[in-house]
Design a protein around this motif. Structure first.
Motif, PDB file in Angstrom:
ATOM      1  N   LEU A   1     -36.449  29.642  20.602  1.00 25.11           N
ATOM      2  CA  LEU A   1     -35.736  30.798  21.137  1.00 25.11           C
ATOM      3  C   LEU A   1     -34.709  30.372  22.180  1.00 25.11           C
ATOM      4  N   ILE A   2     -35.095  29.487  23.064  1.00 21.89           N
ATOM      5  CA  ILE A   2     -34.178  29.004  24.104  1.00 21.89           C
ATOM      6  C   ILE A   2     -33.032  28.212  23.473  1.00 21.89           C
ATOM      7  N   ALA A   3     -33.337  27.374  22.495  1.00 17.86           N
ATOM      8  CA  ALA A   3     -32.298  26.606  21.814  1.00 17.86           C
ATOM      9  C   ALA A   3     -31.336  27.530  21.074  1.00 17.86           C
ATOM     10  N   GLY A   4     -31.861  28.540  20.425  1.00 11.90           N
ATOM     11  CA  GLY A   4     -31.007  29.503  19.725  1.00 11.90           C
ATOM     12  C   GLY A   4     -30.123  30.278  20.680  1.00 11.90           C
ATOM     13  N   LEU A   5     -30.671  30.661  21.819  1.00 12.55           N
ATOM     14  CA  LEU A   5     -29.880  31.372  22.816  1.00 12.55           C
ATOM     15  C   LEU A   5     -28.768  30.468  23.359  1.00 12.55           C
ATOM     16  N   GLY A   6     -29.095  29.227  23.615  1.00  9.90           N
ATOM     17  CA  GLY A   6     -28.077  28.294  24.094  1.00  9.90           C
ATOM     18  C   GLY A   6     -26.981  28.081  23.080  1.00  9.90           C
ATOM     19  N   LEU A   7     -27.342  27.940  21.827  1.00 10.10           N
ATOM     20  CA  LEU A   7     -26.348  27.767  20.773  1.00 10.10           C
ATOM     21  C   LEU A   7     -25.485  29.018  20.628  1.00 10.10           C
ATOM     22  N   ALA A   8     -26.102  30.195  20.706  1.00 15.41           N
ATOM     23  CA  ALA A   8     -25.345  31.442  20.600  1.00 15.41           C
ATOM     24  C   ALA A   8     -24.364  31.587  21.760  1.00 15.41           C
ATOM     25  N   LEU A   9     -24.792  31.220  22.954  1.00 18.34           N
ATOM     26  CA  LEU A   9     -23.878  31.283  24.100  1.00 18.34           C
ATOM     27  C   LEU A   9     -22.742  30.284  23.959  1.00 18.34           C
TER      28      LEU A   9
END
Length: 59
Positions: free
Chosen positions: A12-20
């Motif tokens: 979830l954190i990795a996905g959020l970072g990639l989305a940002l």
């Protein structure tokens, strides 16, 4: 915390970072910022004049 919960949180954190990273534009570096970097850059040792003090000169 269980292993599956930790892995889900990491994803979830990795996905959020990639989305940002993909969603927000990267600000270009402007001229004043480059001037500050140049002012704080390490001086070129080959361009330095030899020292004439006894503490810093080589014997």
């Amino acid at each position: 915390m269980r292993t599956t919960h930790a892995i889900c949180l990491a994803l979830l954190i990795a996905g959020l970072g990639l989305a940002l990273r993909l969603g927000l534009p990267v600000a270009p570096v402007d001229a004043p910022f480059r001037a500050v970097l140049k002012a704080y850059a390490a001086p070129d040792p080959s361009a330095a004049e030899p020292s004439n003090t006894a503490e810093t000169s080589t014997p």
